[in-house]
Design a protein around this motif. Structure first.
Motif, PDB file in Angstrom:
ATOM      1  N   HIS A 150      -1.110   7.921 -12.980  1.00  0.00           N
ATOM      2  CA  HIS A 150      -1.276   7.480 -14.190  1.00  0.00           C
ATOM      3  C   HIS A 150      -0.501   8.114 -15.201  1.00  0.00           C
ATOM      4  CE1 HIS A 150      -4.026   4.157 -12.687  1.00  0.00           C
ATOM      5  NE2 HIS A 150      -4.492   5.045 -12.078  1.00  0.00           N
ATOM      6  N   PRO A 151      -0.178   7.385 -16.141  1.00  0.00           N
ATOM      7  CA  PRO A 151       0.342   8.000 -17.697  1.00  0.00           C
ATOM      8  C   PRO A 151      -0.524   9.278 -18.102  1.00  0.00           C
ATOM      9  CG  PRO A 151       0.544   5.724 -17.857  1.00  0.00           C
ATOM     10  CD  PRO A 151      -0.400   5.900 -16.425  1.00  0.00           C
ATOM     11  N   ASP A 152      -1.830   9.379 -17.888  1.00  0.00           N
ATOM     12  CA  ASP A 152      -2.757  10.599 -18.025  1.00  0.00           C
ATOM     13  C   ASP A 152      -2.397  11.792 -17.090  1.00  0.00           C
ATOM     14  OD1 ASP A 152      -3.877   9.743 -16.289  1.00  0.00           O
ATOM     15  OD2 ASP A 152      -5.968   9.186 -17.245  1.00  0.00           O
ATOM     16  N   GLY A 153      -1.768  11.606 -16.169  1.00  0.00           N
ATOM     17  CA  GLY A 153      -1.428  12.581 -14.943  1.00  0.00           C
ATOM     18  C   GLY A 153      -2.422  12.484 -13.854  1.00  0.00           C
ATOM     19  N   THR A 154      -3.315  11.496 -14.064  1.00  0.00           N
ATOM     20  CA  THR A 154      -4.427  11.211 -12.938  1.00  0.00           C
ATOM     21  C   THR A 154      -3.579  10.913 -11.617  1.00  0.00           C
ATOM     22  OG1 THR A 154      -6.054  10.843 -14.339  1.00  0.00           O
ATOM     23  CG2 THR A 154      -6.604  10.190 -12.091  1.00  0.00           C
ATOM     24  N   LYS A 155      -3.842  11.554 -10.490  1.00  0.00           N
ATOM     25  CA  LYS A 155      -3.238  11.262  -9.242  1.00  0.00           C
ATOM     26  C   LYS A 155      -4.105  10.192  -8.279  1.00  0.00           C
ATOM     27  CE  LYS A 155      -0.311  15.269  -9.431  1.00  0.00           C
ATOM     28  NZ  LYS A 155       0.126  16.446  -8.468  1.00  0.00           N
ATOM     29  N   VAL A 156      -3.615   9.181  -7.880  1.00  0.00           N
ATOM     30  CA  VAL A 156      -4.315   8.473  -6.980  1.00  0.00           C
ATOM     31  C   VAL A 156      -3.616   8.161  -5.487  1.00  0.00           C
ATOM     32  CG1 VAL A 156      -4.840   5.872  -6.640  1.00  0.00           C
ATOM     33  CG2 VAL A 156      -4.627   7.139  -9.015  1.00  0.00           C
ATOM     34  N   HIS A 157      -4.395   8.528  -4.476  1.00  0.00           N
ATOM     35  CA  HIS A 157      -3.893   8.284  -3.103  1.00  0.00           C
ATOM     36  C   HIS A 157      -3.652   6.879  -2.887  1.00  0.00           C
ATOM     37  CE1 HIS A 157      -3.258   8.951   1.165  1.00  0.00           C
ATOM     38  NE2 HIS A 157      -4.216   7.958   1.316  1.00  0.00           N
ATOM     39  N   PRO A 177       1.031   2.400 -23.333  1.00  0.00           N
ATOM     40  CA  PRO A 177       2.112   1.364 -23.483  1.00  0.00           C
ATOM     41  C   PRO A 177       2.871   1.273 -22.086  1.00  0.00           C
ATOM     42  CG  PRO A 177       2.942   3.527 -24.233  1.00  0.00           C
ATOM     43  CD  PRO A 177       1.472   3.816 -24.177  1.00  0.00           C
ATOM     44  N   VAL A 178       2.546   1.979 -21.164  1.00  0.00           N
ATOM     45  CA  VAL A 178       3.165   1.813 -19.657  1.00  0.00           C
ATOM     46  C   VAL A 178       2.116   1.186 -19.049  1.00  0.00           C
ATOM     47  CG1 VAL A 178       4.348   2.922 -17.956  1.00  0.00           C
ATOM     48  CG2 VAL A 178       4.821   3.788 -19.992  1.00  0.00           C
ATOM     49  N   ARG A 179       2.375  -0.236 -18.432  1.00  0.00           N
ATOM     50  CA  ARG A 179       1.348  -0.827 -17.839  1.00  0.00           C
ATOM     51  C   ARG A 179       1.235  -0.215 -16.327  1.00  0.00           C
ATOM     52  NH1 ARG A 179      -1.808  -1.030 -20.749  1.00  0.00           N
ATOM     53  NH2 ARG A 179      -2.895  -2.256 -19.178  1.00  0.00           N
ATOM     54  N   LYS A 180       2.302   0.352 -15.632  1.00  0.00           N
ATOM     55  CA  LYS A 180       2.193   0.646 -14.347  1.00  0.00           C
ATOM     56  C   LYS A 180       2.483   2.066 -14.121  1.00  0.00           C
ATOM     57  CE  LYS A 180       4.691  -3.549 -13.362  1.00  0.00           C
ATOM     58  NZ  LYS A 180       6.010  -4.183 -13.116  1.00  0.00           N
ATOM     59  N   MET A 181       1.568   2.314 -13.116  1.00  0.00           N
ATOM     60  CA  MET A 181       1.445   3.926 -12.661  1.00  0.00           C
ATOM     61  C   MET A 181       2.933   4.214 -12.116  1.00  0.00           C
ATOM     62  SD  MET A 181      -0.695   4.577  -9.398  1.00  0.00           S
ATOM     63  CE  MET A 181      -2.123   3.775  -9.776  1.00  0.00           C
ATOM     64  N   ALA A 182       3.437   5.578 -11.978  1.00  0.00           N
ATOM     65  CA  ALA A 182       4.443   6.076 -11.279  1.00  0.00           C
ATOM     66  C   ALA A 182       4.360   6.324 -10.105  1.00  0.00           C
ATOM     67  CB  ALA A 182       4.897   7.426 -11.985  1.00  0.00           C
ATOM     68  N   LEU A 183       5.115   6.072  -8.963  1.00  0.00           N
ATOM     69  CA  LEU A 183       4.806   6.436  -7.837  1.00  0.00           C
ATOM     70  C   LEU A 183       5.558   7.590  -7.467  1.00  0.00           C
ATOM     71  CD1 LEU A 183       5.423   2.667  -5.923  1.00  0.00           C
ATOM     72  CD2 LEU A 183       3.439   3.963  -6.669  1.00  0.00           C
ATOM     73  N   ILE A 184       5.235   8.512  -6.837  1.00  0.00           N
ATOM     74  CA  ILE A 184       5.837   9.763  -6.415  1.00  0.00           C
ATOM     75  C   ILE A 184       6.057   9.856  -5.027  1.00  0.00           C
ATOM     76  CG2 ILE A 184       5.764  12.253  -6.673  1.00  0.00           C
ATOM     77  CD1 ILE A 184       5.666  10.558  -9.286  1.00  0.00           C
ATOM     78  N   ALA A 185       7.026   9.974  -4.434  1.00  0.00           N
ATOM     79  CA  ALA A 185       7.449  10.198  -3.193  1.00  0.00           C
ATOM     80  C   ALA A 185       7.870  11.702  -2.835  1.00  0.00           C
ATOM     81  CB  ALA A 185       8.567   9.291  -2.384  1.00  0.00           C
ATOM     82  N   THR A 186       7.275  12.309  -1.905  1.00  0.00           N
ATOM     83  CA  THR A 186       7.573  13.634  -1.513  1.00  0.00           C
ATOM     84  C   THR A 186       7.425  13.977   0.047  1.00  0.00           C
ATOM     85  OG1 THR A 186       6.940  16.016  -2.238  1.00  0.00           O
ATOM     86  CG2 THR A 186       5.225  14.737  -1.861  1.00  0.00           C
ATOM     87  N   ARG A 187       7.882  15.074   0.375  1.00  0.00           N
ATOM     88  CA  ARG A 187       7.820  15.411   1.669  1.00  0.00           C
ATOM     89  C   ARG A 187       6.139  15.640   1.955  1.00  0.00           C
ATOM     90  NH1 ARG A 187      12.360  19.496   2.695  1.00  0.00           N
ATOM     91  NH2 ARG A 187      10.982  20.769   1.411  1.00  0.00           N
ATOM     92  N   LYS A 188       5.782  15.566   3.152  1.00  0.00           N
ATOM     93  CA  LYS A 188       4.480  15.581   3.594  1.00  0.00           C
ATOM     94  C   LYS A 188       4.206  17.301   3.690  1.00  0.00           C
ATOM     95  CE  LYS A 188       2.659  11.511   5.687  1.00  0.00           C
ATOM     96  NZ  LYS A 188       2.439  10.811   6.912  1.00  0.00           N
ATOM     97  N   ASN A 189       3.007  17.646   3.432  1.00  0.00           N
ATOM     98  CA  ASN A 189       2.644  19.080   3.733  1.00  0.00           C
ATOM     99  C   ASN A 189       3.159  19.892   2.732  1.00  0.00           C
ATOM    100  OD1 ASN A 189       0.808  18.016   5.852  1.00  0.00           O
ATOM    101  ND2 ASN A 189       2.675  18.142   6.965  1.00  0.00           N
TER     102      ASN A 189
END
Length: 190
Positions: A150-157, A177-189
């Motif tokens: 989320h824009p406030d930095g909260t992470k969501v699984h 002002p941003v209506r959608k959360m960012a999606l973060i794709a990263t390598r597992k583990n």
């Protein structure tokens, strides 16, 4: 809280233009590949295609694939923002992807390769139907995990089926002002 630069970048990047700009529509740019090869370096192969990378003025990067036999450009992945993360990875933000129809490598396979072989994280901020479909496919690749921020930095699984649904939107009570959360794709583990 978003900085002014992030807010302006988000507003500019996520608004869909009424038509594709001429410089993107000119077919010869993708046929010859000369425009992309200037200042780039080959960083590997994805399937049968060469993978090249270059830094853009203003902090972004361009990654593209090229068929070395025909010289045709197959994918162009451009990002506006590149952030160095505490874990040493480069996070590419505000992404735009173009793919040649009939390419032997899909867009999500290119994303997967960059994440698992080149120490890169991807940050998606605009979730069109096509983008959501690619992110869902990416989420099903082994070795990749996707979470929402989320824009406030909260992470969501997130599960793959959550991507592109109301679960990836900022709650309506938010004043962001941003209506959608960012999606973060990263390598597992990692």
């Amino acid at each position: 809280m978003l900085t002014f630069k992030q807010f302006v970048s988000e507003a500019i990047v996520t608004e869909k233009p009424p038509h594709r700009p001429d410089y993107l529509s000119k077919k010869q740019k993708y046929e010859s590949g000369e425009h992309f090869l200037k200042g780039s370096k080959k960083i590997g192969n994805v399937g049968s295609l060469e993978l090249h990378s270059k830094e853009n003025p203003g902090g972004g990067m361009t990654h593209f694939t090229r068929d070395h036999k025909t010289g045709l450009i197959h994918h162009v992945l451009t990002n506006v923002e590149t952030e160095k993360q505490a874990n040493g990875k480069k996070r590419l933000g505000f992404l735009t992807m173009h793919k040649r129809e009939g390419s032997p490598v899909s867009g999500h396979e290119l994303y997967h390769h960059l994440i698992t072989h080149h120490n890169i994280e991807l940050k998606g901020t605009s979730h069109s139907q096509g983008a959501a479909k690619s992110w869902r496919k990416l989420a099903n690749h082994p070795g990749v995990t996707i979470h929402g921020e989320h824009p406030d930095g909260t992470k969501v699984h997130l599960k793959p089926e959550d991507i592109g649904t109301e679960k990836t939107h900022v709650p309506s009570s938010s004043k962001s002002p941003v209506r959608k959360m960012a999606l973060i794709a990263t390598r597992k583990n990692d």
